[in-house]
Scaffold this motif. Structure first.
Motif, PDB file in Angstrom:
ATOM      1  N   MET A  93       0.868  -1.170   0.000  1.00 49.14           N
ATOM      2  CA  MET A  93       0.000   0.000   0.000  1.00 49.14           C
ATOM      3  C   MET A  93       0.906   1.221   0.000  1.00 49.14           C
ATOM      4  O   MET A  93       1.525   1.555   1.009  1.00 49.14           O
ATOM      5  N   VAL A  94       1.020   1.886  -1.143  1.00 50.09           N
ATOM      6  CA  VAL A  94       1.952   2.994  -1.289  1.00 50.09           C
ATOM      7  C   VAL A  94       1.308   4.282  -0.769  1.00 50.09           C
ATOM      8  O   VAL A  94       0.201   4.628  -1.174  1.00 50.09           O
ATOM      9  N   PRO A  95       1.975   5.002   0.133  1.00 47.38           N
ATOM     10  CA  PRO A  95       1.397   6.221   0.722  1.00 47.38           C
ATOM     11  C   PRO A  95       1.405   7.388  -0.256  1.00 47.38           C
ATOM     12  O   PRO A  95       2.209   7.428  -1.194  1.00 47.38           O
ATOM     13  N   PRO A  96       0.527   8.379  -0.046  1.00 50.88           N
ATOM     14  CA  PRO A  96       0.429   9.527  -0.950  1.00 50.88           C
ATOM     15  C   PRO A  96       1.727  10.299  -1.113  1.00 50.88           C
ATOM     16  O   PRO A  96       1.974  10.863  -2.186  1.00 50.88           O
ATOM     17  N   ALA A  97       2.557  10.359  -0.062  1.00 50.14           N
ATOM     18  CA  ALA A  97       3.796  11.132  -0.150  1.00 50.14           C
ATOM     19  C   ALA A  97       4.692  10.639  -1.278  1.00 50.14           C
ATOM     20  O   ALA A  97       5.535  11.380  -1.784  1.00 50.14           O
ATOM     21  N   VAL A  98       4.486   9.382  -1.694  1.00 47.84           N
ATOM     22  CA  VAL A  98       5.328   8.803  -2.735  1.00 47.84           C
ATOM     23  C   VAL A  98       4.806   9.132  -4.127  1.00 47.84           C
ATOM     24  O   VAL A  98       5.577   9.435  -5.030  1.00 47.84           O
ATOM     25  N   PHE A  99       3.484   9.115  -4.308  1.00 44.87           N
ATOM     26  CA  PHE A  99       2.952   9.300  -5.662  1.00 44.87           C
ATOM     27  C   PHE A  99       2.374  10.680  -5.933  1.00 44.87           C
ATOM     28  O   PHE A  99       2.229  11.074  -7.097  1.00 44.87           O
ATOM     29  N   MET A 100       2.036  11.457  -4.899  1.00 47.54           N
ATOM     30  CA  MET A 100       1.421  12.760  -5.145  1.00 47.54           C
ATOM     31  C   MET A 100       2.350  13.739  -5.880  1.00 47.54           C
ATOM     32  O   MET A 100       1.879  14.502  -6.738  1.00 47.54           O
ATOM     33  N   PRO A 101       3.673  13.772  -5.592  1.00 48.27           N
ATOM     34  CA  PRO A 101       4.525  14.683  -6.369  1.00 48.27           C
ATOM     35  C   PRO A 101       4.456  14.427  -7.864  1.00 48.27           C
ATOM     36  O   PRO A 101       4.448  15.374  -8.657  1.00 48.27           O
ATOM     37  N   ALA A 102       4.376  13.149  -8.264  1.00 48.48           N
ATOM     38  CA  ALA A 102       4.273  12.833  -9.692  1.00 48.48           C
ATOM     39  C   ALA A 102       2.933  13.285 -10.257  1.00 48.48           C
ATOM     40  O   ALA A 102       2.849  13.788 -11.378  1.00 48.48           O
ATOM     41  N   ILE A 103       1.874  13.121  -9.476  1.00 53.67           N
ATOM     42  CA  ILE A 103       0.556  13.559  -9.925  1.00 53.67           C
ATOM     43  C   ILE A 103       0.494  15.076 -10.050  1.00 53.67           C
ATOM     44  O   ILE A 103      -0.036  15.618 -11.025  1.00 53.67           O
ATOM     45  N   GLU A 104       1.059  15.777  -9.074  1.00 53.31           N
ATOM     46  CA  GLU A 104       1.009  17.240  -9.076  1.00 53.31           C
ATOM     47  C   GLU A 104       1.856  17.844 -10.184  1.00 53.31           C
ATOM     48  O   GLU A 104       1.570  18.944 -10.661  1.00 53.31           O
ATOM     49  N   SER A 105       2.907  17.139 -10.604  1.00 53.49           N
ATOM     50  CA  SER A 105       3.786  17.673 -11.646  1.00 53.49           C
ATOM     51  C   SER A 105       3.338  17.276 -13.043  1.00 53.49           C
ATOM     52  O   SER A 105       3.983  17.610 -14.026  1.00 53.49           O
ATOM     53  N   SER A 106       2.236  16.545 -13.151  1.00 50.02           N
ATOM     54  CA  SER A 106       1.709  16.104 -14.446  1.00 50.02           C
ATOM     55  C   SER A 106       0.313  16.683 -14.644  1.00 50.02           C
ATOM     56  O   SER A 106      -0.112  17.585 -13.947  1.00 50.02           O
TER      57      SER A 106
END
Length: 400
Positions: free
Chosen positions: A189-202
């Motif tokens: 279960m990957v936490p938001p801190a790991v994937f949110m930067p990629a989402i916010e930069s795309s």
């Protein structure tokens, strides 16, 4: 006494206290114990004997003090973790506790003075027996790039979880906050801190938001059919509010579900609102005109909280959980009391985050807090788990 495979440096300018600390560490079975009376002497020892696992560090001393020492060993990689031991006032020690992680060092604890061997033993074991981080655990975290996140969304691996907000006086559920968790194919279960930067930069931020919005409205409709009226809160970024089409799209989605805007809350972090554009402000006003609630999230951790409250149409304050963790400190209690008074004066509700213990719950009740959320009541859960929880939950004993 079981031997502990730990190398520890004692940095203490008071000779008697230095001797006591070194004696306690040896009594606890530490492999190697080194002692120094100031930062310069401590650096000389480390350059001679090599890195240590833990530094038991005083702060105020002649010559190179503890803060300068920590700066230097952090850059040189000579210390793994830190235990602070100081007789300075609590407010100074609290600031020092915040500094240690910013230097890249692990803070095990702040033991104050006089040093207690049982407290010291607990911190040593905390460091020694912390869960191992395996390559299998790190693998999905390291791969959280834009392409993989986009693929995860396409394959519906991003799942919306919901964490309840509770009426602290009565125990009723007053709403839920929508949060995203990534169910990685590896089983992690990957936490938001790991994937949110990629989402916010795309270009994926709105895709994630509207996925959450649909999941939340589906939950609302099912919960209402079972007699549970839930307000659902969603996180928004100012860059989304700068899109003039956002509010009309939200309105159309609501219309499709036959639900009013008053069933929704939108949470915005104060740090993201330092420069609110005209379009952003207009979007906030239009959301309020639809009946939606607006919440200023992580209140108290930014730099312009009061200015934001005066200029933007918020009607809820979410007080950051760091204040709850510091409830035993007079300044944190004062900050909570002041925020509650401010909310009452401005006609805004206040929700306190991060409630984890019955003691914290009771202290907040004593301060006059009416709403909160945290692991004491419920962790974030899936839609189906939440519906079951609503039907079967037992009120905590502390609810009055």
């Amino acid at each position: 006494m079981q031997a502990l495979p730990l190398r520890v440096l004692v940095l203490e300018d008071h000779l008697f206290q230095q001797t006591v600390a070194a004696s306690q560490l040896k009594q606890l079975g530490c492999q190697d114990v080194f002692s120094a009376s100031n930062g310069a002497q401590a650096l000389e020892i480390l350059q001679r004997v090599g890195p240590v696992d833990i530094a038991l560090c005083d702060l105020h001393m002649e010559g190179m003090d503890g803060l300068e020492f920590l700066h230097r060993v952090a850059r040189a990689g000579l210390v793994g973790a830190v235990i602070l031991s100081s007789s300075l006032s609590e407010d100074v020690r609290r600031a020092a506790r915040q500094l240690v992680p910013l230097l890249g060092l692990e803070l095990l604890g702040d033991v104050g003075k006089p040093l207690r061997i049982d407290t010291l033993e607990a911190l040593l074991k905390k460091h020694l027996y912390k869960p191992a981080v395996t390559s299998a655990t790190l693998k999905p975290f390291a791969l959280a790039g834009i392409d993989e996140v986009r693929s995860a969304m396409q394959h519906q691996q991003m799942e919306t979880y919901f964490q309840p907000k509770i009426n602290l006086l009565m125990g009723d559920v007053v709403g839920v906050e929508a949060l995203t968790r990534w169910n990685h194919p590896s089983g992690e279960m990957v936490p938001p801190a790991v994937f949110m930067p990629a989402i916010e930069s795309s270009d994926l931020l709105n895709d994630l938001f509207f996925t959450q919005l649909n999941h939340g409205l589906e939950l609302q409709r099912q919960a209402w059919s079972r007699g549970h009226l839930l307000n659902v809160a969603f996180n928004l970024e100012p860059v989304q509010l700068s899109n003039p089409e956002l509010v009309s799209t939200i309105k159309n989605v609501l219309y499709g579900y036959g639900l009013p805007g008053s069933t929704l809350t939108f949470e915005l972090t104060e740090s993201g609102l330092l420069e609110a554009s005209a379009t952003c402000l207009e979007s906030l006003v239009r959301l309020r005109m639809m009946g939606c609630r607006l919440s200023i999230d992580d209140f108290g951790v930014g730099f312009s909280s009061l200015q934001r409250l005066c200029r933007l149409p918020f009607n809820e304050i979410k007080l950051d959980g760091q204040f709850v963790r510091g409830l035993d400190e007079p300044r944190c209690r004062a900050a909570i009391s002041s925020t509650l008074a401010l909310g009452a004066t401005l006609g805004m509700s206040v929700v306190v985050e991060g409630i984890e213990t019955p003691e914290q719950h009771q202290q907040l009740l004593d301060l006059g807090c009416a709403q909160g959320q945290g692991f004491l009541f419920a962790k974030p859960m899936t839609k189906q788990d939440l519906l079951v929880w609503l039907e079967t939950r037992v009120m905590p004993d502390t609810i009055i």
